[in-house]
Design an enzyme around this catalytic site. Structure first.
Site, short mmCIF file in Angstrom:
data_model
loop_
_atom_site.label_atom_id
_atom_site.label_comp_id
_atom_site.label_asym_id
_atom_site.label_seq_id
_atom_site.Cartn_x
_atom_site.Cartn_y
_atom_site.Cartn_z
CG ASN A 271 -3.84 -4.38 3.75
OD1 ASN A 271 -3.28 -4.37 2.66
ND2 ASN A 271 -3.18 -4.24 4.88
NE ARG B 213 -2.11 -1.33 3.51
CZ ARG B 213 -2.17 -0.67 4.66
NH1 ARG B 213 -3.01 0.32 4.83
NH2 ARG B 213 -1.40 -1.02 5.67
#
Length: 90
Positions: free
Chosen positions: A38, A20
């Site tokens: 996520n 990320r």
């Protein structure tokens, strides 16, 4: 410039490897907004908004991801453009 949006679900070993963070860095360099989060099943969802050519560059990058990641597949779909101020992770 044509502004558009993409949702990309990234499958593989993409959590706990800085995916990320690296995605946010790449998107910001390309001038894109959106988010990387996520998912409970171990995938990462990326929603990115901006110029089509820059979105295409992000998708190319997502096929590999950061060094520690193992990307198995991408699911890419078009979504409505949203005007956001930045790209976030979380």
């Amino acid at each position: 410039m044509s502004q558009q949006g993409n949702q990309i679900i990234v499958h593989g070993r993409v959590q706990m490897v800085g995916f990320r963070y690296a995605t946010a860095q790449q998107a910001q360099q390309l001038g894109l907004t959106g988010h990387a989060i996520n998912l409970a099943n171990g995938d990462v969802e990326v929603q990115a908004f901006g110029d089509k050519s820059e979105l295409d560059k992000l998708i190319i990058w997502l096929r590999e991801g950061p060094d520690a990641a193992q990307v198995d597949a991408l699911e890419i779909s078009s979504i409505d453009y949203k005007k956001l101020s930045r790209f976030t992770q979380g």
